[in-house]
Design a protein around this motif. Structure first.
Motif, PDB file in Angstrom:
ATOM      1  N   GLU A 185       0.831  -1.206   0.000  1.00 26.72           N
ATOM      2  CA  GLU A 185       0.000   0.000   0.000  1.00 26.72           C
ATOM      3  C   GLU A 185       0.870   1.263   0.000  1.00 26.72           C
ATOM      4  O   GLU A 185       0.599   2.234   0.702  1.00 26.72           O
ATOM      5  CB  GLU A 185      -0.943   0.000   1.211  1.00 26.72           C
ATOM      6  CG  GLU A 185      -2.016  -1.066   1.158  1.00 26.72           C
ATOM      7  CD  GLU A 185      -3.087  -0.755   0.117  1.00 26.72           C
ATOM      8  OE1 GLU A 185      -3.104   0.372  -0.415  1.00 26.72           O
ATOM      9  OE2 GLU A 185      -3.908  -1.637  -0.177  1.00 26.72           O
ATOM     10  N   ASN A 186       1.954   1.192  -0.798  1.00 29.18           N
ATOM     11  CA  ASN A 186       2.887   2.319  -0.940  1.00 29.18           C
ATOM     12  C   ASN A 186       3.541   2.719   0.386  1.00 29.18           C
ATOM     13  O   ASN A 186       3.964   3.865   0.565  1.00 29.18           O
ATOM     14  CB  ASN A 186       2.194   3.543  -1.555  1.00 29.18           C
ATOM     15  CG  ASN A 186       1.649   3.247  -2.945  1.00 29.18           C
ATOM     16  OD1 ASN A 186       2.322   2.603  -3.752  1.00 29.18           O
ATOM     17  ND2 ASN A 186       0.442   3.705  -3.217  1.00 29.18           N
ATOM     18  N   THR A 187       3.606   1.766   1.316  1.00 28.45           N
ATOM     19  CA  THR A 187       4.236   2.009   2.611  1.00 28.45           C
ATOM     20  C   THR A 187       5.653   1.456   2.604  1.00 28.45           C
ATOM     21  O   THR A 187       5.902   0.355   2.100  1.00 28.45           O
ATOM     22  CB  THR A 187       3.432   1.335   3.738  1.00 28.45           C
ATOM     23  OG1 THR A 187       2.115   1.879   3.763  1.00 28.45           O
ATOM     24  CG2 THR A 187       4.098   1.552   5.090  1.00 28.45           C
ATOM     25  N   GLU A 188       6.558   2.199   3.175  1.00 30.69           N
ATOM     26  CA  GLU A 188       7.953   1.766   3.232  1.00 30.69           C
ATOM     27  C   GLU A 188       8.106   0.545   4.140  1.00 30.69           C
ATOM     28  O   GLU A 188       7.500   0.472   5.206  1.00 30.69           O
ATOM     29  CB  GLU A 188       8.828   2.905   3.754  1.00 30.69           C
ATOM     30  CG  GLU A 188      10.314   2.567   3.794  1.00 30.69           C
ATOM     31  CD  GLU A 188      11.137   3.713   4.344  1.00 30.69           C
ATOM     32  OE1 GLU A 188      12.350   3.512   4.538  1.00 30.69           O
ATOM     33  OE2 GLU A 188      10.575   4.793   4.580  1.00 30.69           O
ATOM     34  N   THR A 189       8.901  -0.420   3.702  1.00 30.35           N
ATOM     35  CA  THR A 189       9.196  -1.608   4.503  1.00 30.35           C
ATOM     36  C   THR A 189      10.701  -1.833   4.551  1.00 30.35           C
ATOM     37  O   THR A 189      11.449  -1.316   3.730  1.00 30.35           O
ATOM     38  CB  THR A 189       8.521  -2.861   3.917  1.00 30.35           C
ATOM     39  OG1 THR A 189       9.036  -3.088   2.593  1.00 30.35           O
ATOM     40  CG2 THR A 189       7.010  -2.695   3.848  1.00 30.35           C
ATOM     41  N   THR A 190      11.118  -2.621   5.524  1.00 29.57           N
ATOM     42  CA  THR A 190      12.525  -2.986   5.654  1.00 29.57           C
ATOM     43  C   THR A 190      12.752  -4.327   4.979  1.00 29.57           C
ATOM     44  O   THR A 190      11.984  -5.276   5.186  1.00 29.57           O
ATOM     45  CB  THR A 190      12.925  -3.071   7.134  1.00 29.57           C
ATOM     46  OG1 THR A 190      12.680  -1.812   7.758  1.00 29.57           O
ATOM     47  CG2 THR A 190      14.391  -3.431   7.279  1.00 29.57           C
ATOM     48  N   SER A 191      13.791  -4.430   4.177  1.00 32.41           N
ATOM     49  CA  SER A 191      14.050  -5.657   3.437  1.00 32.41           C
ATOM     50  C   SER A 191      14.444  -6.797   4.378  1.00 32.41           C
ATOM     51  O   SER A 191      15.034  -6.584   5.442  1.00 32.41           O
ATOM     52  CB  SER A 191      15.159  -5.441   2.402  1.00 32.41           C
ATOM     53  OG  SER A 191      16.346  -5.011   3.017  1.00 32.41           O
ATOM     54  N   GLY A 192      14.101  -8.007   3.968  1.00 28.71           N
ATOM     55  CA  GLY A 192      14.412  -9.194   4.754  1.00 28.71           C
ATOM     56  C   GLY A 192      15.182 -10.204   3.923  1.00 28.71           C
ATOM     57  O   GLY A 192      15.183 -10.167   2.686  1.00 28.71           O
ATOM     58  N   ILE A 193      15.856 -11.131   4.605  1.00 22.13           N
ATOM     59  CA  ILE A 193      16.683 -12.139   3.958  1.00 22.13           C
ATOM     60  C   ILE A 193      15.927 -13.459   3.875  1.00 22.13           C
ATOM     61  O   ILE A 193      15.302 -13.904   4.849  1.00 22.13           O
ATOM     62  CB  ILE A 193      18.004 -12.343   4.718  1.00 22.13           C
ATOM     63  CG1 ILE A 193      18.772 -11.025   4.814  1.00 22.13           C
ATOM     64  CG2 ILE A 193      18.861 -13.414   4.036  1.00 22.13           C
ATOM     65  CD1 ILE A 193      19.192 -10.455   3.494  1.00 22.13           C
ATOM     66  N   GLY A 194      15.973 -14.090   2.705  1.00 22.44           N
ATOM     67  CA  GLY A 194      15.379 -15.406   2.505  1.00 22.44           C
ATOM     68  C   GLY A 194      16.321 -16.295   1.713  1.00 22.44           C
ATOM     69  O   GLY A 194      17.497 -15.970   1.530  1.00 22.44           O
ATOM     70  N   TYR A 195      15.817 -17.425   1.232  1.00 22.28           N
ATOM     71  CA  TYR A 195      16.652 -18.346   0.467  1.00 22.28           C
ATOM     72  C   TYR A 195      16.115 -18.501  -0.959  1.00 22.28           C
ATOM     73  O   TYR A 195      14.954 -18.201  -1.258  1.00 22.28           O
ATOM     74  CB  TYR A 195      16.744 -19.711   1.158  1.00 22.28           C
ATOM     75  CG  TYR A 195      15.406 -20.408   1.334  1.00 22.28           C
ATOM     76  CD1 TYR A 195      14.798 -21.110   0.298  1.00 22.28           C
ATOM     77  CD2 TYR A 195      14.762 -20.383   2.569  1.00 22.28           C
ATOM     78  CE1 TYR A 195      13.588 -21.746   0.469  1.00 22.28           C
ATOM     79  CE2 TYR A 195      13.549 -21.020   2.751  1.00 22.28           C
ATOM     80  CZ  TYR A 195      12.972 -21.704   1.701  1.00 22.28           C
ATOM     81  OH  TYR A 195      11.754 -22.332   1.874  1.00 22.28           O
ATOM     82  N   TYR A 196      16.983 -18.998  -1.843  1.00 22.89           N
ATOM     83  CA  TYR A 196      16.643 -19.182  -3.248  1.00 22.89           C
ATOM     84  C   TYR A 196      17.329 -20.459  -3.736  1.00 22.89           C
ATOM     85  O   TYR A 196      18.553 -20.514  -3.811  1.00 22.89           O
ATOM     86  CB  TYR A 196      17.118 -17.969  -4.044  1.00 22.89           C
ATOM     87  CG  TYR A 196      16.801 -17.966  -5.536  1.00 22.89           C
ATOM     88  CD1 TYR A 196      15.848 -18.806  -6.080  1.00 22.89           C
ATOM     89  CD2 TYR A 196      17.459 -17.081  -6.405  1.00 22.89           C
ATOM     90  CE1 TYR A 196      15.559 -18.784  -7.422  1.00 22.89           C
ATOM     91  CE2 TYR A 196      17.173 -17.048  -7.753  1.00 22.89           C
ATOM     92  CZ  TYR A 196      16.224 -17.899  -8.270  1.00 22.89           C
ATOM     93  OH  TYR A 196      15.927 -17.883  -9.607  1.00 22.89           O
ATOM     94  N   LEU A 197      16.556 -21.508  -4.028  1.00 19.41           N
ATOM     95  CA  LEU A 197      17.072 -22.782  -4.508  1.00 19.41           C
ATOM     96  C   LEU A 197      16.547 -23.041  -5.912  1.00 19.41           C
ATOM     97  O   LEU A 197      15.388 -22.744  -6.212  1.00 19.41           O
ATOM     98  CB  LEU A 197      16.643 -23.922  -3.581  1.00 19.41           C
ATOM     99  CG  LEU A 197      16.999 -23.770  -2.098  1.00 19.41           C
ATOM    100  CD1 LEU A 197      16.396 -24.916  -1.297  1.00 19.41           C
ATOM    101  CD2 LEU A 197      18.500 -23.695  -1.901  1.00 19.41           C
ATOM    102  N   SER A 198      17.402 -23.598  -6.769  1.00 23.52           N
ATOM    103  CA  SER A 198      17.008 -23.790  -8.161  1.00 23.52           C
ATOM    104  C   SER A 198      17.652 -25.045  -8.740  1.00 23.52           C
ATOM    105  O   SER A 198      18.827 -25.335  -8.465  1.00 23.52           O
ATOM    106  CB  SER A 198      17.412 -22.570  -8.998  1.00 23.52           C
ATOM    107  OG  SER A 198      17.129 -22.768 -10.365  1.00 23.52           O
TER     108      SER A 198
END
Length: 209
Positions: free
Chosen positions: A37-50
């Protein structure tokens, strides 16, 4: 008509004779930001498997189509309170929105240098189709009706591969991903991700030029 079919058949055989077929496995991290909703958020860390299968063609092995099955986690933390649609409820500052997704991504890859080079930079781009298996808001797991289950987005990456044997490469890729659809129903909620991954690639047969 017969001449046209003969020409197409010859073209397929000619292209296939210069092809390399490769399997690749990779893993890495995502750094995700949510536009809620156009609100600022703080980025978070996740994983990426391929896990992917690639088809490289062209006389100098310049182009490739890579079909990948992917699993990733994306998360972002809110920096202010929000009141959202019914079924989602209010979100307090500091709450984290996390999704776990599984999907498929066909990517077009362009490789620099030639097939005989051991070091090869590349760029790739393609769409992504992902199924959202789980969505959590703070400590609450959302009902499936509250979020979009099939997500469509884009993947854009650059990287390089280094040959370490007759049939093996190691590679590194970094890039960005974005959503074309909102993650939460009736709420503006698109992720933008920066990712980095490393992996190994195995050639089914050695067809270097």
């Amino acid at each position: 008509m017969q001449k046209l079919l003969f020409f197409i058949g010859c073209l397929i055989l000619y292209t296939g004779s210069y092809a390399q077929y490769r399997w690749e496995l990779s893993g890495g991290i995502t750094n995700s930001s949510l536009n809620l909703e156009n609100t600022e958020t703080t980025s978070g860390i996740g994983y990426y498997l391929s896990a992917g299968y690639g088809y490289i063609s062209g006389v100098r092995a310049k182009t490739s189509i890579v079909f990948s099955i992917e699993a990733l986690q994306r998360s972002s933390e809110l920096t202010e309170d929000l009141v959202l649609a019914e079924g989602i409820g209010n979100i307090s500052r500091g709450s984290e929105f996390t999704v776990t997704q599984f999907g498929f991504s066909p990517k077009f890859r362009y490789l620099f240098f030639t097939g005989k080079d051991r070091f090869r930079p590349f760029i790739n781009v393609g769409p992504s189709l992902r199924f959202t298996a789980n969505a959590e808001l703070g400590d609450t797991e959302l009902e499936s009706e509250a979020y979009e289950q099939l997500m469509i987005g884009g993947v854009y990456g650059v990287g390089f591969s280094q040959m370490i044997g007759e049939q093996f490469d190691i590679f590194f890729e970094a890039g960005a991903m974005n959503d074309f659809l909102d993650n939460l129903n009736d709420v503006k909620s698109k992720f933008f991700d920066i990712y980095a991954r490393i992996g190994v690639r195995f050639r089914i047969y050695d067809a270097r030029r």
